[in-house]
Each structure stands twice: as C-alpha cells, then as structure tokens.
Design a protein around this motif. Structure first.
Motif, PDB file in Angstrom:
ATOM      1  N   PHE A 505       0.695  -1.166   0.018  1.00  0.00           N
ATOM      2  CA  PHE A 505       0.072   0.008   0.094  1.00  0.00           C
ATOM      3  C   PHE A 505       0.943   1.444   0.065  1.00  0.00           C
ATOM      4  CE2 PHE A 505      -2.452   3.380   1.892  1.00  0.00           C
ATOM      5  CZ  PHE A 505      -3.549   3.609   1.425  1.00  0.00           C
ATOM      6  N   PRO A 506       1.982   1.426   0.689  1.00  0.00           N
ATOM      7  CA  PRO A 506       2.648   2.774   0.626  1.00  0.00           C
ATOM      8  C   PRO A 506       3.263   2.976  -0.453  1.00  0.00           C
ATOM      9  CG  PRO A 506       3.229   1.284   2.920  1.00  0.00           C
ATOM     10  CD  PRO A 506       2.295   0.275   2.047  1.00  0.00           C
ATOM     11  N   ALA A 507       3.608   1.902  -1.397  1.00  0.00           N
ATOM     12  CA  ALA A 507       4.278   1.962  -2.490  1.00  0.00           C
ATOM     13  C   ALA A 507       3.209   2.664  -3.554  1.00  0.00           C
ATOM     14  CB  ALA A 507       4.760   0.693  -3.380  1.00  0.00           C
ATOM     15  N   GLU A 509       0.436   4.352  -2.582  1.00  0.00           N
ATOM     16  CA  GLU A 509       0.150   5.571  -2.191  1.00  0.00           C
ATOM     17  C   GLU A 509       1.077   6.813  -2.761  1.00  0.00           C
ATOM     18  OE1 GLU A 509      -2.001   6.802   1.630  1.00  0.00           O
ATOM     19  OE2 GLU A 509       0.111   7.028   2.240  1.00  0.00           O
ATOM     20  N   ARG A 510       2.436   6.177  -2.728  1.00  0.00           N
ATOM     21  CA  ARG A 510       3.394   7.044  -3.037  1.00  0.00           C
ATOM     22  C   ARG A 510       3.173   7.165  -4.603  1.00  0.00           C
ATOM     23  NH1 ARG A 510       8.512   7.490  -1.484  1.00  0.00           N
ATOM     24  NH2 ARG A 510      10.082   8.046  -2.968  1.00  0.00           N
TER      25      ARG A 510
ATOM     26  N   THR B   2       8.884   9.503   4.257  1.00  0.00           N
ATOM     27  CA  THR B   2       7.305   8.475   4.162  1.00  0.00           C
ATOM     28  C   THR B   2       6.406   9.118   4.803  1.00  0.00           C
ATOM     29  OG1 THR B   2       8.881   6.735   3.766  1.00  0.00           O
ATOM     30  CG2 THR B   2       6.774   6.356   3.567  1.00  0.00           C
ATOM     31  N   LEU B   5       4.789  12.057   3.138  1.00  0.00           N
ATOM     32  CA  LEU B   5       4.001  11.830   2.033  1.00  0.00           C
ATOM     33  C   LEU B   5       2.719  11.153   2.335  1.00  0.00           C
ATOM     34  CD1 LEU B   5       4.870  11.248  -1.114  1.00  0.00           C
ATOM     35  CD2 LEU B   5       4.392   8.806  -0.486  1.00  0.00           C
ATOM     36  N   ARG B   6       2.619  10.553   3.724  1.00  0.00           N
ATOM     37  CA  ARG B   6       1.611   9.829   4.100  1.00  0.00           C
ATOM     38  C   ARG B   6       0.637  10.962   4.678  1.00  0.00           C
ATOM     39  NH1 ARG B   6      -1.892   6.920   3.986  1.00  0.00           N
ATOM     40  NH2 ARG B   6      -3.238   6.325   5.691  1.00  0.00           N
ATOM     41  N   ALA B   9      -1.021  12.404   1.573  1.00  0.00           N
ATOM     42  CA  ALA B   9      -2.011  11.661   1.032  1.00  0.00           C
ATOM     43  C   ALA B   9      -3.342  11.685   1.894  1.00  0.00           C
ATOM     44  CB  ALA B   9      -1.525  10.172   1.092  1.00  0.00           C
ATOM     45  N   THR B  93      11.865   5.286  -5.011  1.00  0.00           N
ATOM     46  CA  THR B  93      11.983   3.887  -4.591  1.00  0.00           C
ATOM     47  C   THR B  93      10.750   3.053  -4.927  1.00  0.00           C
ATOM     48  OG1 THR B  93      11.388   4.265  -2.275  1.00  0.00           O
ATOM     49  CG2 THR B  93      13.571   4.251  -2.771  1.00  0.00           C
ATOM     50  N   ALA B  94       9.661   3.716  -5.529  1.00  0.00           N
ATOM     51  CA  ALA B  94       8.489   2.984  -5.535  1.00  0.00           C
ATOM     52  C   ALA B  94       8.739   1.998  -6.882  1.00  0.00           C
ATOM     53  CB  ALA B  94       7.415   4.040  -6.297  1.00  0.00           C
TER      54      ALA B  94
END
Lengths: 517, 94
Positions: A505-507, A509-510, B2, B5-6, B9, B93-94
């Motif tokens: 999920f974090p990937a 969302e990113r 991160t 970012l969260r 979102a 890094t995604a």
C-alpha cells in the motif's frame, strides 16, 4: 407519422444536412489520416502518446460525454414535460466533480491504459483483470446499443436513409477512425464534435432568447402562460422519491466508472493536466446543460409539444424542429449533421475503450499472462476494434424498434456499482485485497443486471407483465452500497492470505501522489 | 520522509471526501425537495422564474464552484507540498 406535421422538412433528405455531414466526414478523415502516422505504438494507440493537453482533453471529455441522448433527449423531455426534464440536466453534470475529487489524478498516476490497470496494481492479475474487463464490456455494450439504435432512428428521420444503412454507415466510419487513427483521431473527433455541438446549442439558444428580449425568465413565463404553471414545477415524472434518488446515485457515481471517460485520463502528460482537464470539462458540460433549459422551453413555446410528439413520439426531434422554426431548412440541416457527428464521436470513444479491455486486459494480461510484445498487443487491439464495431452494428440491427432508452441508465448503473466502488477501494483503502475487489466488481455487476431485469422497466414496460418483483427502475440505491460492503467484507476476510498486497500500500500511495517518475 | 508523504495523502483524501460530500448534499438536497416538496419548488420568485428552475441552475453553478475550489487548493497548496516533498526526496523507490 411524418404526414401529421407537413410543415417540416424532417424526414426528407436535406441537402444542407448532407453537405454539412460530408464536410464533417471530410475533416475527420483528414484528421484520421494525419493521426495514422502517429499511431504506431500501444502508447499512441490507447493513450495518444500522452500528448493531449489539459484544454484539449477537457473538450474531448465533453465530447465523449455529451451524447445525442443528452442533446436531443433532454431538449425533447423539457419541451414535452417542462421542469421534469431539467432533473436530468442537473443529474448528468453532478458526476463530474466526483470524477475530479476522487478519480482523475490517482487514475492518471496509477494506470497506463485501462482502469483495470489501477484495480489490478500489486494484485492477482488474472481474476481482477477478467472482472474489470467484464464490467467495462458490459458498460460499453449497453451504451453502444443505446447509441446505435438511437443513431438508426435519428438518421432515418433526419436524412431519409434506411435504418440499416444508417447503422452500417455509423459502424464503418467509427471503425475507420479507431482502427487507423487510434486515440489521437478519436480525441480530435471528440473535440471537433464538442465544438460543433456546443456552438450549435449556443446559437440555437441565442436565437430563442432573441425572441424574448434576451431574458430566460420571459421565455419560461411564456411557457407557463401557454401550458400552465405546472411546466415550471416538478410533476408526474418523479412520483416515487426512492426512484429519483436511485437514478441520481447512478448518474452521480456512474460517470466516475465509465470506461471511455476514465481512459481519457491516460492521454494527458501528468496528474495536474488530468485535474485541469476535468475542470474545463465540467465548465463546458455545465454550460451545455444550462443551454438545454433554454432549448427545451424554447421548443415548447415556439414549436409546441403536440407538433414535437407528432414527429417523434419520444420527443427527440424537439431541437431539430426548433432549429427549423428559427433558421429554416439550412439550420435544421446543420443541427441534424451535428447530431450525426455526436453519435459517431461517442461510439468511437466507446469502441476504443472496449478494444482496450479486450486486448490490454483480457488478451495480454489474462491469456498471455502479461508476456505479449507491443506489436502483438497493437494487432489484437485493432482486431478487437473491428470485432466490436461489427458487434455494435449487429446489435443495432437486432434491437431495431425496441425500447432501448433504459440501456443508458443501465450502463450508468453498472459503471456506478461494478466499476466505481472497486476503483475507489483499490485506490484509497489500505486493506483492500484481490478477493474483496473481485467480490465488489462481480456482485455489483451481477446484482445490477438481475435487479434491472426484475425492475418495472423490463417487466412492465417491455415484457408487459402486470407487476415487477423489484420496485425501483434503477437499482443503484441498492447495488452501490452492496458493492462497497462486498468489497469490505471480502477484503477483511482475506487479510492474512493477502499480506503482500497490504504491504504494497505505501508504494501505491506514493505512486498515486508522485506518479511513476 | 515517508511520513510526510502519508500526511499529504491524508490531507488530499480529507479535501476530496469533504468536497464529494458537499456535492452529494447539494444534489440530493435538490432531488429530495423535488420528491417531497413539489409546491415549494413551484413557487414563482419572479414572473416565469420558479424556485425549482433557479435551484436547478444553482446545482450546476455549485458544481462549478466546488470544482473551482478543489483546483485552487490543488494548484496552490497540494502541488507546492508535493514539489517540496519531491525536492527533499529525489530518489524514487516506488
């Protein structure tokens, strides 16, 4: 039927209409020829090489969305029922802000060609792709049937062609656009059509208002004076409140699940352009629906509901008749050609999104397990285009003379219940799993189909039975919540076995925020 | 990193869902009035202009306003925050 209204040129071949129509065909074929040289890769075929600007996509979205049903249907409904028709004018717009807030940007960042890309991201490909493709194809096919049958009837009325000939012409021209010019040609056909349609509607409204001192209220007052104050207030069309709310839900959330609309967000360079394009589209489409207020009441006062019904029982000829009263046969010809162009553009957009589901989702990611070359994918997409075009023509001829008006709201109900909830859960909910998304899509689509079959629309209006098992004409009130609940339960029940999906999920969302790069 | 970012979102989600709820309230408020209070919507505010027609047009204008509010927020606040995140976290890094 035509003899009862002898003072109209509708139903006779109209040289101006034919002239304008060939001009439109000429221009769009030139665009298609130009686009053909830019349609060599899958990115170009499905997504116009991500080269469409926000402004262009705004117009193209408007073109994809403003179908002949809204132009001719709403004007007709307002001209024969007054205020009740306006309920649709507002309902067809309110889905667009929802598309902007929830869907446009995440979709652009998470997917490549189809909304299934987004639902299936980091999940088990085959089952998710199959379910999403079924939702896409069901939406596209019902929408196509409604457009094709409408096209056959309209073109027969306006150009004097036979129903079958009209269907075959629409089918072949549309196949040519998509097959040769892919998304680039389809986009520009939408833009040309949207400019013509909005321009035509604007001119028509201006000519109406000129007769009423440029004051819409004077027009409405004239309508009330002639046909009673009832035409300015809600009437018989909304007898059941739950029906009105259910239809409203289908329109509001269905827009955000229409595959041919969603696909357009992949044609722009980035999420910001996707955002801006919906802003433009909402402005254009809202303007168009405000104009339908004037067109509908204008036709009521200047043409008269009796004459409109005499030419076409459904009232669909209100806008063309109004054009004839205001600008004579040439203006009628122009509006008729615009209506034809409108249908052509909408079916092209639908076919392209259906072809993408068949090729990108079903062939490449299900049959070939994701291991197909770009050339093969392009070949299959083109074959799927021809196949869908032939299917559309065949269905158009099969459903000749049938009442298919409900199929547009059926398409919206499937989009709202089968596609939209899964898309929302897949994008925003960290606990969504493959099983949950499948449950949402399958249950949403199947219950929609079953409940529509059991509804008064099919049971009473079409099959002629005395009563229906399900009371609502549109099932969205039941099926949208059901689809969300199924998605949530299915996901919560499989949290343990779907660990890796949750961990990603974090990937997701990113990427939703930042895009791939 | 991160975490920011969260947070962004979540902020985007809160804005999106609030505006969606506002749109739902406007439209279904209109539909509910149509369903349950027809005489009210038939009232004339001026010759020819019934409350129903005015509210119908107002629903369209409200849709425009809500999209304008979102686009303003996204262009001014969200894009700037996202840009800041990008510059402090150039490696993807995604």
């Amino acid at each position: 039927m035509i003899q009862t209204a002898p003072d109209t040129a509708i139903g006779q071949s109209n040289p101006v209409a034919i002239g304008f129509f060939f001009a439109f065909i000429g221009v769009t074929f030139a665009i298609t020829y130009w686009a053909a040289r830019r349609t060599r890769t899958t990115d170009q075929f499905y997504a116009a090489g991500r080269s469409i600007s926000a402004g262009q996509n705004g117009w193209a979205l408007a073109g994809d969305y403003m179908s002949a049903a809204s132009f001719l249907g709403i004007a007709g409904l307002v001209s024969t029922t007054g205020f009740d028709g306006l309920i649709y004018s507002t309902g067809w717009l309110v889905g667009w802000p929802v598309v902007l807030f929830l869907i446009a940007e995440p979709l652009r960042n998470l997917g490549r060609y189809t909304f299934a890309d987004v639902v299936a991201l980091h999940r088990r490909q085959r089952p998710v792709r199959i379910a999403a493709a079924i939702g896409t194809l069901a939406t596209v096919i019902f929408y196509l049937i409604a457009q094709m049958v409408g096209a056959g009837g309209l073109i027969k009325l306006m150009f004097g062609l036979s129903y079958e000939a009209a269907i075959v012409i629409v089918g072949s021209v549309m196949i040519l656009y998509v097959l040769v010019g892919g998304m680039i040609a389809t986009t520009w056909v939408q833009i040309v059509k949207a400019v013509l349609l909005l321009g035509g509607a604007f001119l028509l409204a201006l000519l109406v208002l000129a007769r009423f001192g440029m004051n819409p209220a004077a027009l409405f007052a004239a309508a009330a004076e002639r046909y009673g104050a009832g035409v300015l207030s809600p009437g018989q069309q909304v007898s059941n409140p739950l029906d009105a709310i259910s239809l409203g839900m289908a329109l509001m959330f269905g827009t955000a699940g229409l595959p041919h609309i969603l696909m357009r967000f992949f044609t722009v360079p980035d999420a910001k352009a996707a955002r801006t394009s919906v802003f433009y589209a909402t402005g254009l489409i809202g303007t168009f629906y405000l104009l339908t207020f004037v067109l509908g009441f204008g036709a009521m006062v200047l043409v008269g509901p009796e004459t409109i019904r005499a030419v076409d029982r459904g009232g669909n000829m209100a806008a063309p008749l109004l054009a004839e009263v205001l600008g004579g046969t040439p203006f009628l010809g122009f509006i008729a050609a615009v209506a034809f162009a409108t249908i052509l553009a909408v079916v092209a957009g639908l076919t392209l999104s259906g072809a993408a589901a068949l090729s990108h989702d079903l062939w490449v990611n299900v049959v070939r397990g994701g291991h197909a070359g770009a050339e093969e994918e392009l070949r299959i997409a083109r074959a799927a285009t021809v196949l869908l075009g032939i299917v559309a023509v065949a269905l158009g001829i099969t459903f000749k003379g049938q009442n298919v008006a409900f199929m547009v709201s059926l398409a919206f109900a499937i989009a709202a219940s089968g596609n939209f909830p899964a898309l929302c859960l897949a994008v925003f909910w960290r606990k969504a799993t493959t099983t949950g998304l499948l449950a949402s899509m399958v249950l949403g689509t199947v219950t929609t189909l079953v409940l529509i079959y059991l509804s008064p629309t099919i049971q009473i209006d079409i099959l002629g039975r005395p009563a229906a098992w399900f009371p609502l004409k549109n099932p969205a009130l039941i099926t949208i919540p059901l689809s969300f609940v199924a998605g949530v339960i299915g996901s919560l029940a499989t949290q343990k076995s779907a660990r890796s999906e949750l961990d990603s999920f974090p990937a997701r969302e990113r990427r939703m925020l930042r895009g791939e790069g | 990193m991160t975490d920011s970012l969260r947070a962004l979102a979540q902020r985007r989600w809160r804005v999106a869902i609030s505006l969606t709820v506002a749109m739902v309230a406007v439209y279904f408020g209109f539909i509910t009035l149509i369903a349950f209070n027809k005489p009210l919507l038939g009232r004339l505010l001026a010759p020819g202009l019934s409350l129903g027609i005015l509210l119908g047009a107002a629903v369209i204008v409200a849709s425009w306003l809500l999209t304008a509010i979102y686009v303003r927020w996204a262009n001014a606040v969200y894009d700037a925050d996202l840009q800041r995140l990008r510059s402090t976290e150039p490696e993807d890094t995604a």
